[in-house]
Write a protein that holds these residues in place. Structure first.
Motif, short mmCIF file in Angstrom:
data_model
loop_
_atom_site.label_atom_id
_atom_site.label_comp_id
_atom_site.label_asym_id
_atom_site.label_seq_id
_atom_site.Cartn_x
_atom_site.Cartn_y
_atom_site.Cartn_z
N GLU A 117 -5.69 -8.67 -4.21
CA GLU A 117 -5.66 -7.22 -4.13
C GLU A 117 -4.29 -6.66 -4.50
OE1 GLU A 117 -8.14 -5.40 -3.81
OE2 GLU A 117 -9.68 -6.62 -2.91
N THR A 118 -3.78 -7.10 -5.63
CA THR A 118 -2.49 -6.61 -6.10
C THR A 118 -2.72 -5.60 -7.20
OG1 THR A 118 -1.40 -8.69 -5.56
CG2 THR A 118 -0.30 -7.27 -7.14
N ALA A 119 -2.06 -4.46 -7.08
CA ALA A 119 -2.20 -3.41 -8.09
C ALA A 119 -0.92 -3.30 -8.88
CB ALA A 119 -2.50 -2.08 -7.41
N GLU A 120 -1.03 -2.89 -10.14
CA GLU A 120 0.13 -2.76 -11.01
C GLU A 120 0.32 -1.30 -11.37
OE1 GLU A 120 0.91 -4.15 -15.42
OE2 GLU A 120 0.79 -5.86 -14.06
N ASN A 121 1.52 -0.78 -11.13
CA ASN A 121 1.80 0.63 -11.38
C ASN A 121 3.18 0.75 -12.01
OD1 ASN A 121 1.82 3.41 -11.38
ND2 ASN A 121 2.40 3.58 -9.23
N GLY A 122 3.19 1.09 -13.30
CA GLY A 122 4.47 1.27 -13.97
C GLY A 122 5.31 0.01 -13.96
N GLY A 123 4.66 -1.15 -13.99
CA GLY A 123 5.38 -2.41 -14.01
C GLY A 123 5.67 -2.96 -12.63
N ALA A 124 5.40 -2.16 -11.58
CA ALA A 124 5.66 -2.60 -10.21
C ALA A 124 4.36 -3.03 -9.55
CB ALA A 124 6.31 -1.48 -9.41
N ASP A 125 4.39 -4.16 -8.88
CA ASP A 125 3.21 -4.63 -8.17
C ASP A 125 3.10 -3.96 -6.82
OD1 ASP A 125 2.49 -6.29 -10.21
OD2 ASP A 125 3.51 -8.05 -9.39
N ILE A 126 1.89 -3.58 -6.46
CA ILE A 126 1.62 -3.03 -5.15
C ILE A 126 0.62 -3.95 -4.45
CG2 ILE A 126 0.62 -1.10 -3.86
CD1 ILE A 126 1.60 0.77 -5.97
N ASP A 127 1.06 -4.55 -3.37
CA ASP A 127 0.25 -5.51 -2.64
C ASP A 127 -0.52 -4.79 -1.55
OD1 ASP A 127 -0.84 -7.63 -1.32
OD2 ASP A 127 1.03 -8.72 -1.03
N LEU A 128 -1.84 -4.80 -1.66
CA LEU A 128 -2.69 -4.13 -0.68
C LEU A 128 -3.25 -5.10 0.36
CD1 LEU A 128 -4.66 -1.71 -3.04
CD2 LEU A 128 -2.58 -1.27 -1.73
N ASN A 129 -2.65 -6.25 0.46
CA ASN A 129 -3.08 -7.24 1.45
C ASN A 129 -2.43 -7.03 2.81
OD1 ASN A 129 -5.00 -9.12 0.51
ND2 ASN A 129 -3.48 -9.96 -0.90
N TRP A 130 -1.52 -6.05 2.91
CA TRP A 130 -0.72 -5.92 4.13
C TRP A 130 -0.66 -4.47 4.60
CZ3 TRP A 130 1.00 -10.27 6.50
CH2 TRP A 130 0.99 -11.45 5.73
N LEU A 131 -0.59 -4.29 5.91
CA LEU A 131 -0.39 -2.97 6.48
C LEU A 131 0.77 -3.01 7.48
CD1 LEU A 131 -1.52 -2.80 9.69
CD2 LEU A 131 -3.71 -2.99 8.53
N ILE A 132 1.28 -1.83 7.79
CA ILE A 132 2.24 -1.67 8.88
C ILE A 132 1.54 -0.93 10.00
CG2 ILE A 132 4.36 -0.52 9.61
CD1 ILE A 132 5.55 -1.08 6.90
N SER A 133 1.52 -1.52 11.17
CA SER A 133 0.88 -0.90 12.33
C SER A 133 1.93 -0.14 13.14
CB SER A 133 0.23 -1.96 13.21
OG SER A 133 -0.26 -1.37 14.41
N VAL A 134 1.70 1.16 13.33
CA VAL A 134 2.66 1.98 14.06
C VAL A 134 2.24 2.19 15.51
CG1 VAL A 134 3.45 3.13 11.97
CG2 VAL A 134 1.60 4.15 13.30
N ASP A 135 1.27 1.42 15.95
CA ASP A 135 0.90 1.47 17.36
C ASP A 135 0.36 0.12 17.80
OD1 ASP A 135 0.13 2.09 19.96
OD2 ASP A 135 -1.82 2.85 19.31
N ASP A 136 1.24 -0.71 18.33
CA ASP A 136 0.87 -1.95 19.00
C ASP A 136 1.59 -1.95 20.35
OD1 ASP A 136 -0.75 -2.97 16.90
OD2 ASP A 136 1.05 -3.61 15.83
N HIS A 137 1.48 -3.05 21.08
CA HIS A 137 2.01 -3.06 22.45
C HIS A 137 2.63 -4.40 22.79
CE1 HIS A 137 0.01 0.78 23.40
NE2 HIS A 137 -0.91 0.34 22.55
N ILE A 138 3.69 -4.35 23.60
CA ILE A 138 4.32 -5.54 24.14
C ILE A 138 3.96 -5.66 25.62
CG2 ILE A 138 6.52 -6.66 24.70
CD1 ILE A 138 7.80 -4.99 22.44
N LEU A 139 3.49 -6.80 26.03
CA LEU A 139 3.46 -7.11 27.44
C LEU A 139 4.75 -7.85 27.74
CD1 LEU A 139 0.30 -6.85 26.63
CD2 LEU A 139 -0.01 -7.78 28.92
N GLU A 140 5.66 -7.18 28.39
CA GLU A 140 7.02 -7.67 28.55
C GLU A 140 7.04 -9.07 29.16
OE1 GLU A 140 6.94 -3.22 28.66
OE2 GLU A 140 5.86 -4.82 29.69
N PRO A 141 7.82 -9.98 28.59
CA PRO A 141 7.93 -11.33 29.18
C PRO A 141 8.54 -11.25 30.58
CG PRO A 141 9.56 -11.01 27.44
CD PRO A 141 8.63 -9.84 27.38
#
Length: 414
Positions: free
Chosen positions: A9-33
């Motif tokens: 799932e790699t896209a090419e745009n203006g010579g730059a590769d865009i990898d759509l295999n990955w996301l950034i999650s802005v809401d996860d949680h830590i159970l503090e050690p």
């Protein structure tokens, strides 16, 4: 732009590769050690700091300020089937290590296509209410600082470029909070946890005429720190009525997030602090187009009597400059939401725009899409242009939090 390989799932745009295999999650949680605070406070304060004890009933719980805080099993369901979900207390030995161990979390992120993660705390509650409610706030602030330092020095440092640090502030002292924001900004932190509604916490609202929150907002504006607000950070469970079923209340819970958005839109804070931005976590965004439309209607029809100071059922006045307030522009420039599996948001993208929506996975809570995070996100976005998918998957988060992620690793288990 073309998709070159259905597996990569790699896209090419203006010579730059865009990898759509990955996301950034802005809401996860830590159970503090369990050793987080006892390893950092003075030896004499180890029993005074948040620490773990097993009670006579065999239930493991955090202990702090004379109170016990057993964890909810719904906060650590990853690795379990839906049929196994339960709110009953769960010991750390029964949890998947990724719940509390940064290195183990990375393994789970690699497996599910999560390139980076922003994590809210657990025992402190989402915006540090634990320390605000303590009998000794001076020591509470020390513990809060230990959390902030631990987050940067241990959790995030365990895998550089994989975690976005989210700091806590002492909500009870905005001037002290501003100093702590400056201290953590020097360590590279770009976001702080704030409450969706401070009033139930016994604090002034963001509309306080005396400007209670001004030191925090001014610091956020100057430091370009994002105010990240998680649903439930008012320490209130959503309640339709006194005996509404739990699942009805949980479904309705996004209404609190809509109230937060509207409160901020009409607050005037964005006019006073033009670099201030807020992120609304775990509220989805499919409801946003309606409330933006409704806000425009209300502004158009009601602004004149409000500006005159006429009272209606005790309500009068307004925080924003109604002559210059532009609802859509304010939203575009200042407000961000995130989705887990919100198809209504995708259908409304022409109204919302493609620059204000990010992804979340809610690991390790019961709404989490783990271990299928990237697949669920891509299926939800099916039909969008690859470059738009890239923005929603990770580009918007990188821009908002001024975050440069590590290079994607090899996908574990793929």
């Amino acid at each position: 732009m073309t998709i070159t390989d259905s597996r990569s799932e790699t896209a090419e745009n203006g010579g730059a590769d865009i990898d759509l295999n990955w996301l950034i999650s802005v809401d996860d949680h830590i159970l503090e050690p369990p050793n987080l605070w006892v390893d950092r406070v003075a030896a004499k304060d180890r029993d005074k700091a948040p620490h773990m004890e097993t009670g006579p009933d065999g239930v493991e719980a955090w202990v702090y300020d004379g109170k016990r805080y057993p964890g909810s099993g719904l906060s650590a369901v990853v690795g379990k089937s839906k049929e196994e979900f339960s709110p009953e207390p769960l010991s750390y030995s029964e949890m998947r290590p990724g719940c509390y161990d940064a290195a183990a979390r990375i393994e789970d992120m690699d497996r599910s296509g999560v390139l980076a993660s922003l994590c809210f705390p657990t025992v402190t509650r989402f915006c540090g209410q634990l320390f605000m409610e303590a009998s000794d706030r001076e020591f509470g602030f020390e513990c809060l600082q230990h959390y902030n330092d631990w987050l940067v020095e241990e959790w995030c440092a365990a895998a550089p470029g994989r975690y976005i640090p989210l700091m806590l502030i002492p909500m009870w002292d905005p001037k002290l909070a501003a100093k702590e924001m400056e201290r953590m900004a020097a360590k590279g932190v770009t976001t702080f946890a704030f409450s969706e509604n401070p009033e139930p916490l016994g604090l002034p609202t963001i509309h306080d005429p005396n400007g209670y929150w001004d030191p925090v907002m001014a610091a956020a504006n100057e430091l370009e720190m994002v105010a990240s607000m998680h649903v439930g950070s008012s320490s209130q469970l959503p309640k339709i009525c006194s005996d509404a079923p739990f699942m009805a209340n949980l479904t309705w819970g996004a209404s609190r997030t809509s109230g937060t958005m509207l409160s901020w839109l009409f607050s005037g804070l964005f006019q006073r602090f033009p670099k201030l931005k807020i992120a609304l976590s775990e509220g989805e965004v499919g409801w946003m187009p309606y409330f933006l439309e409704r806000a425009e209607q209300v502004l158009d029809k009601q602004r004149y009597w409000v500006k005159r100071g006429t009272k209606f059922m005790g309500h009068a006045g307004n925080d924003a400059d109604l002559d210059t307030l532009d609802i859509r522009e304010t939203f575009r420039n200042h407000i961000y939401g995130c989705i887990i599996e919100d198809r209504h948001a995708i259908k409304s993208l022409d109204e919302l725009g493609e620059d204000n929506i990010m992804c979340e996975t809610d690991y390790p809570h019961s709404d989490s899409t783990w271990p299928n995070c990237i697949d669920v996100a891509r299926n939800t976005m099916a039909g969008l242009a690859p470059e738009v998918q890239y923005k929603l998957l990770r580009g918007n988060a990188e821009r908002l939090y001024r975050f440069t992620p590590a290079e994607p690793p090899a996908r574990a288990g793929v």
